[in-house]
Motif scaffolding. Structure first.
Motif, mmCIF file in Angstrom:
data_model
loop_
_atom_site.group_PDB
_atom_site.id
_atom_site.type_symbol
_atom_site.label_atom_id
_atom_site.label_comp_id
_atom_site.label_asym_id
_atom_site.label_seq_id
_atom_site.Cartn_x
_atom_site.Cartn_y
_atom_site.Cartn_z
ATOM 1 N N GLY A 65 30.973 27.119 4.461
ATOM 2 C CA GLY A 65 29.859 28.128 5.102
ATOM 3 C C GLY A 65 29.105 28.858 4.171
ATOM 4 N N SER A 66 28.975 28.822 3.095
ATOM 5 C CA SER A 66 28.037 29.440 2.087
ATOM 6 C C SER A 66 27.765 28.288 0.817
ATOM 7 C CB SER A 66 28.851 30.665 1.448
ATOM 8 O OG SER A 66 29.881 30.390 0.529
ATOM 9 N N PRO A 67 26.540 28.883 0.214
ATOM 10 C CA PRO A 67 26.172 27.710 -0.841
ATOM 11 C C PRO A 67 27.391 27.798 -1.920
ATOM 12 C CG PRO A 67 24.323 29.252 -0.294
ATOM 13 C CD PRO A 67 25.400 29.863 0.717
ATOM 14 N N LEU A 84 30.007 25.665 -0.856
ATOM 15 C CA LEU A 84 29.523 24.330 -0.913
ATOM 16 C C LEU A 84 29.474 23.557 -2.198
ATOM 17 C CD1 LEU A 84 26.885 24.331 1.540
ATOM 18 C CD2 LEU A 84 28.888 23.229 2.021
ATOM 19 N N THR A 112 33.070 20.438 5.157
ATOM 20 C CA THR A 112 32.325 21.520 5.616
ATOM 21 C C THR A 112 32.565 22.834 5.040
ATOM 22 O OG1 THR A 112 33.598 22.018 7.593
ATOM 23 C CG2 THR A 112 31.855 20.449 7.988
ATOM 24 N N ASP A 138 26.987 22.392 5.632
ATOM 25 C CA ASP A 138 26.920 23.828 6.013
ATOM 26 C C ASP A 138 27.454 23.791 7.576
ATOM 27 O OD1 ASP A 138 26.677 26.412 6.875
ATOM 28 O OD2 ASP A 138 25.024 26.873 5.368
ATOM 29 N N TYR A 139 28.620 24.452 7.698
ATOM 30 C CA TYR A 139 29.111 24.412 9.376
ATOM 31 C C TYR A 139 28.043 25.233 10.195
ATOM 32 C CZ TYR A 139 31.647 28.714 8.327
ATOM 33 O OH TYR A 139 32.156 29.899 8.031
ATOM 34 N N HIS A 140 27.295 26.165 9.668
ATOM 35 C CA HIS A 140 26.465 26.693 10.493
ATOM 36 C C HIS A 140 25.055 25.966 11.130
ATOM 37 C CE1 HIS A 140 27.840 30.066 7.762
ATOM 38 N NE2 HIS A 140 28.139 30.785 8.844
ATOM 39 N N ASP A 141 25.033 24.728 10.330
ATOM 40 C CA ASP A 141 24.142 23.954 10.851
ATOM 41 C C ASP A 141 24.445 22.797 11.607
ATOM 42 O OD1 ASP A 141 22.260 25.269 9.035
ATOM 43 O OD2 ASP A 141 22.734 23.868 7.360
ATOM 44 N N TRP A 153 26.410 19.943 11.383
ATOM 45 C CA TRP A 153 27.121 19.059 10.665
ATOM 46 C C TRP A 153 27.462 17.659 11.172
ATOM 47 C CZ3 TRP A 153 31.809 17.473 12.220
ATOM 48 C CH2 TRP A 153 32.746 18.296 12.956
#
Length: 335
Positions: free
Chosen positions: A171-173, A176, A169, A189-192, A194
């Motif tokens: 937190g940004s493109p 990733l 995981t 993305d840990y905002h989604d 996951w």
């Protein structure tokens, strides 16, 4: 000598570049002239007053460093003055000199300079010791959180090197993309959501082993993400210290939850781990199967700026403090 000290627990503005006494090596220890120091989240916690050193250990921060041996304590025969070493410490590395048990030192991996090596030893020791304990094996699915950091970058490559399918995981493109470049098969993305993303990518199975830097915030999610017979290893507390655990779910999965720390282990345990690093990890580094993380270098005297960058959350890879007269060719620090 000069060292970074903490005037009082709090923010990075409380770091000071001060004159302090040069330590003397006790029996079984060596005095090392510092070349570089790796910066870790534990340093930020110690600066804030949340992670004091073990009894009898220097109040100066710093858990990993490199340098040249300047003096030998009584009974040390495996090293000589002038030898280049990388060391795993319980504290004391944010200084022009540090002392460390001789058995917690190792030569840098072949082909790696001392500055880069300073940022490898703690992550190498953390990853190999924990993965040995949970017996991560070829063919298993491995998940590491914070894949763009020092631990994550290293863990992704180590798990790939031993034949695992790797998920992570970030937190940004950009982060990733970095994880994929390091070899991650599944980058989430840990905002989604996951956990759902991991389940979908593993045909509903989940992860056999999870290496977690977050702690409380991810405890329930990690248990959800475990495969049957899965093993969760917690090594950090970025997401807090008190969480809720669904024992029924853990029982149904026959899961295991472990929490470990390197800092408070005995000299004997650390020495065994360092020997394991030299045996297993350094050959992978020298062969190019594990590449050092991207680096941001700061002069040691500018530790405040280094702490601010790490705390900001945008850093990719490893932050390293360099003693300027020991490594004058170090690049200018990022601003």
């Amino acid at each position: 000598m000069r060292a970074i000290t903490v005037t009082e627990p709090g923010g990075p503005e409380n770091l000071s570049w001060d004159e302090v006494d040069t330590p003397t090596p006790a029996p079984g220890e060596v005095l090392v002239k510092t070349v570089a120091v790796g910066v870790n989240r534990a340093d930020l916690l110690q600066r804030q007053g949340h992670y004091p050193p073990p009894k009898g250990i220097s109040e100066i921060m710093g858990l990993e460093a490199s340098g040249t041996i300047a003096a030998l304590g009584e009974g040390v025969s495996q090293w000589k003055e002038g030898d280049e070493v990388v060391a795993l410490l319980a504290g004391g590395a944010y200084a022009e000199y540090f002392v460390v048990p001789a058995t917690q030192c190792v030569r840098p991996p072949e082909g790696v300079d001392l500055v880069t090596a300073a940022g490898l030893v703690e992550v190498a020791a953390t990853v190999v010791s924990n993965m040995d304990e949970v017996q991560l094996a070829q063919g298993e699915t491995f998940l590491v959180h914070g894949g763009a950091g020092g631990i994550g970058t290293f863990a992704i490559q180590y798990a790939k090197a031993i034949g695992c399918r790797v998920a992570t995981t970030a937190g940004s493109p950009a982060k990733l993309d970095h994880c994929r470049e390091m070899g991650a098969d599944i980058a989430l993305d840990y905002h989604d959501d996951w956990v759902t993303g991991l389940k979908e990518a593993t045909d509903g199975k989940g992860a056999d082993v999870i290496l977690d830097i977050m702690g409380a915030k991810y405890l329930e999610l990690n248990v959800d993400a475990l495969a049957t017979g899965g093993r969760l290893v917690i090594i950090g507390m970025q997401g807090g210290v008190k969480g809720t655990l669904n024992i029924g779910k853990l029982l149904n999965k026959r899961g295991t939850v472990r929490a470990t720390s390197l800092r408070f282990r005995s000299v004997e345990e650390k020495s065994e781990i360092i020997a394991r690093v030299a045996e297993v990890i350094w050959p992978l580094v020298s062969a190019g199967e594990i590449k050092p993380a991207p680096e941001t270098r700061f002069p040691l005297r500018e530790a405040r700026a280094a702490h601010e960058q790490l705390a900001g959350g945008d850093n990719i890879g490893k932050i390293i403090l360099v003693v300027e007269d020991a490594a004058s060719d170090a690049p200018e620090p990022a601003r």
